[in-house]
Motif scaffolding. Structure first.
Motif, PDB file in Angstrom:
ATOM      1  N   VAL A   1      49.653  -0.412  17.348  1.00 46.18           N
ATOM      2  CA  VAL A   1      48.701  -1.244  18.103  1.00 46.18           C
ATOM      3  C   VAL A   1      47.273  -0.854  17.721  1.00 46.18           C
ATOM      4  N   ARG A   2      47.000   0.437  17.710  1.00 42.24           N
ATOM      5  CA  ARG A   2      45.665   0.935  17.365  1.00 42.24           C
ATOM      6  C   ARG A   2      45.185   0.431  16.001  1.00 42.24           C
ATOM      7  N   LEU A   3      46.062   0.552  15.006  1.00 42.55           N
ATOM      8  CA  LEU A   3      45.684   0.108  13.661  1.00 42.55           C
ATOM      9  C   LEU A   3      45.579  -1.415  13.578  1.00 42.55           C
ATOM     10  N   ASN A   4      46.446  -2.112  14.318  1.00 46.41           N
ATOM     11  CA  ASN A   4      46.347  -3.578  14.383  1.00 46.41           C
ATOM     12  C   ASN A   4      44.979  -4.023  14.906  1.00 46.41           C
ATOM     13  N   LEU A   5      44.512  -3.352  15.952  1.00 45.53           N
ATOM     14  CA  LEU A   5      43.240  -3.752  16.571  1.00 45.53           C
ATOM     15  C   LEU A   5      42.069  -3.505  15.621  1.00 45.53           C
ATOM     16  N   ASP A   6      42.056  -2.347  14.992  1.00 47.25           N
ATOM     17  CA  ASP A   6      41.005  -2.061  14.007  1.00 47.25           C
ATOM     18  C   ASP A   6      41.032  -3.091  12.877  1.00 47.25           C
ATOM     19  N   CYS A   7      42.229  -3.352  12.370  1.00 46.07           N
ATOM     20  CA  CYS A   7      42.359  -4.259  11.222  1.00 46.07           C
ATOM     21  C   CYS A   7      41.897  -5.671  11.594  1.00 46.07           C
ATOM     22  N   ALA A   8      42.258  -6.136  12.784  1.00 42.42           N
ATOM     23  CA  ALA A   8      41.840  -7.477  13.217  1.00 42.42           C
ATOM     24  C   ALA A   8      40.322  -7.572  13.264  1.00 42.42           C
ATOM     25  N   ASP A   9      39.660  -6.554  13.812  1.00 43.30           N
ATOM     26  CA  ASP A   9      38.193  -6.589  13.922  1.00 43.30           C
ATOM     27  C   ASP A   9      37.521  -6.585  12.554  1.00 43.30           C
ATOM     28  N   VAL A  10      38.017  -5.741  11.662  1.00 44.14           N
ATOM     29  CA  VAL A  10      37.407  -5.627  10.334  1.00 44.14           C
ATOM     30  C   VAL A  10      37.648  -6.908   9.520  1.00 44.14           C
ATOM     31  N   CYS A  11      38.862  -7.464   9.599  1.00 43.97           N
ATOM     32  CA  CYS A  11      39.159  -8.696   8.862  1.00 43.97           C
ATOM     33  C   CYS A  11      38.288  -9.849   9.342  1.00 43.97           C
ATOM     34  N   GLU A  12      38.099  -9.926  10.648  1.00 45.13           N
ATOM     35  CA  GLU A  12      37.311 -11.029  11.189  1.00 45.13           C
ATOM     36  C   GLU A  12      35.860 -10.947  10.721  1.00 45.13           C
ATOM     37  N   ALA A  13      35.278  -9.748  10.791  1.00 50.17           N
ATOM     38  CA  ALA A  13      33.891  -9.588  10.327  1.00 50.17           C
ATOM     39  C   ALA A  13      33.789  -9.905   8.842  1.00 50.17           C
ATOM     40  N   THR A  14      34.756  -9.451   8.064  1.00 49.81           N
ATOM     41  CA  THR A  14      34.731  -9.689   6.620  1.00 49.81           C
ATOM     42  C   THR A  14      34.862 -11.177   6.313  1.00 49.81           C
ATOM     43  N   GLY A  15      35.783 -11.851   6.999  1.00 52.76           N
ATOM     44  CA  GLY A  15      35.950 -13.287   6.813  1.00 52.76           C
ATOM     45  C   GLY A  15      34.668 -14.051   7.098  1.00 52.76           C
ATOM     46  N   ARG A  16      33.962 -13.649   8.164  1.00 54.06           N
ATOM     47  CA  ARG A  16      32.695 -14.309   8.496  1.00 54.06           C
ATOM     48  C   ARG A  16      31.660 -14.103   7.388  1.00 54.06           C
ATOM     49  N   LEU A  17      31.565 -12.902   6.860  1.00 54.98           N
ATOM     50  CA  LEU A  17      30.587 -12.644   5.789  1.00 54.98           C
ATOM     51  C   LEU A  17      30.857 -13.530   4.575  1.00 54.98           C
ATOM     52  N   ILE A  18      32.129 -13.606   4.189  1.00 52.61           N
ATOM     53  CA  ILE A  18      32.461 -14.402   2.991  1.00 52.61           C
ATOM     54  C   ILE A  18      32.255 -15.892   3.260  1.00 52.61           C
ATOM     55  N   ALA A  19      32.364 -16.295   4.534  1.00 51.22           N
ATOM     56  CA  ALA A  19      32.157 -17.710   4.881  1.00 51.22           C
ATOM     57  C   ALA A  19      30.681 -18.105   4.859  1.00 51.22           C
ATOM     58  N   ARG A  20      29.811 -17.163   4.536  1.00 57.65           N
ATOM     59  CA  ARG A  20      28.370 -17.463   4.375  1.00 57.65           C
ATOM     60  C   ARG A  20      28.006 -17.277   2.905  1.00 57.65           C
ATOM     61  N   PRO A  21      28.280 -18.293   2.060  1.00 58.65           N
ATOM     62  CA  PRO A  21      28.127 -18.091   0.611  1.00 58.65           C
ATOM     63  C   PRO A  21      26.685 -18.134   0.117  1.00 58.65           C
TER      64      PRO A  21
END
Lengths: 136, 136, 136, 136
Positions: free
Chosen positions: B56-76
């Motif tokens: 659960v702990r690693l899932n939560l960290d991974c979800a937060d990091v993936c979401e921030a990363t996805g947002r950055l790439i969505a700003r080309p």
């Protein structure tokens, strides 16, 4: 963030040596995230919006990265050293990119950018300190 | 994410060479973020929750990091190479940490963890590919 | 989001009657969040940025609300009916506010706003459908 | 969050009557988001994790909703009254759901849940006050 400070003292797994660095880092991350969010909004309210577009872009990236980083540090129980270290480095890099741009506008007299530059500088330093406090 | 695909084709600043890598990376990040969010919830519904706490702990960290990363790439429009590269590395590290733990549970027969391990692997690969496609 | 779809089928607590509405709602929320994020960036790349400032503002709010809503629905195990219903209403309201503004720009020929208006409309409808599928 | 306070005073569009309510609300939202994030992590470190699973679930929802709400209020320039009002109501509902569950565990002697219950109560009240300060 008084409740955050209180709850970190009540955490049942307090063995980590990074306690005060962690609290300072979480605070700096959330303060920087909120400040960058407000700075982007303030930039969009400036008369010459076009001149602020690059700053808005960096504000948005910085807010997202700071928020994710703050959340990771707010979960002290089981740290994955390598992933956390990489995230702290990425956060410091995002803060420096945004802070450099905000500093330029601050030097030109845009006061909210001057404040945001300070928030970014403080957050980059807190991330560096936290990375140093992590036990591999 | 059909609207995401459409809108990236309509972006007025399409000069970047990272177009198809960016779309694949954003998709992988948001899919992994949602899958990790659901995996944490599924873990909390397992009979032996204590055995799943680390996941659960690693899932939560991974979800937060993936979401921030996805947002950055969505700003080309204007990429800060250094900050973006560091974030992609941090995201790949978070995905690998979470994916390794999920794989273990998947091998023990917990099917949602097996799915999540695949989402993490795919996202780490997409981040690596995107980092390679960035123009310094 | 193929892993999301797979993992929802493997969730150990599948008793909820809202399965297909939930999958559609999560997808619509994350697609709308990513599309609004890209639309804000595209607006900032337009020649007349000042004319797009209000649209950027609504895009940013909509992206944040959609992402939080998508995460809530991606945790199917124990729903708090009242809080979830309120969040779905707030998400539909954010999507309608943003979609209306994007539609105006889309009608003026700004193609990325036309795409974003569709993403917002689809997400508002998915939230309404999900709210109807919730069991009090 | 000292930089947040400073930057709100430098915002070029200060005409809104909701200034002090907004600052209090943003602070309460981010404090509650960080506290709920830490509470979920602390719950996962308890000996009887299974007894805390419902609390973790509500903590995660509350953190996500508070964070999105805090971001919206941190953009004072152009408020969409209806969408913002709905989000403040959703945030108060999420805080009450999480706070009620945390209060139960706090009364049983789990100290981090007692702290989190206070953070949730304070945030719900700040959202109510902010909703009242919004000018339709």
């Amino acid at each position: 963030m008084k409740y955050l400070e209180e709850i970190l003292h009540k955490h049942p797994d307090p063995a980590h040596s990074d306690g005060s660095a962690a609290l300072a880092c979480i605070r700096a991350c959330f303060d920087c995230a909120a400040t960058c969010t407000a700075c982007a909004d303030a930039c969009l309210s400036e008369d010459d919006v076009a001149a602020m577009a690059h700053c808005v872009r960096l504000n948005l990236d910085c807010a997202d990265v700071c928020e994710a980083t703050g959340r990771l540090i707010a979960r002290p129980s089981e740290r994955d050293f390598k992933a956390l270290h990489a995230q702290l480095e990425a956060c410091a890099a995002a803060c420096r990119a945004c802070g450099d741009e905000c500093r330029k506008h601050g030097d030109e007299g845009i006061e909210h950018c001057a404040v945001c530059a300070e928030a970014c500088r403080a957050c980059a330093e807190a991330c560096d300190a936290m990375a140093g406090a992590l036990v591999a």
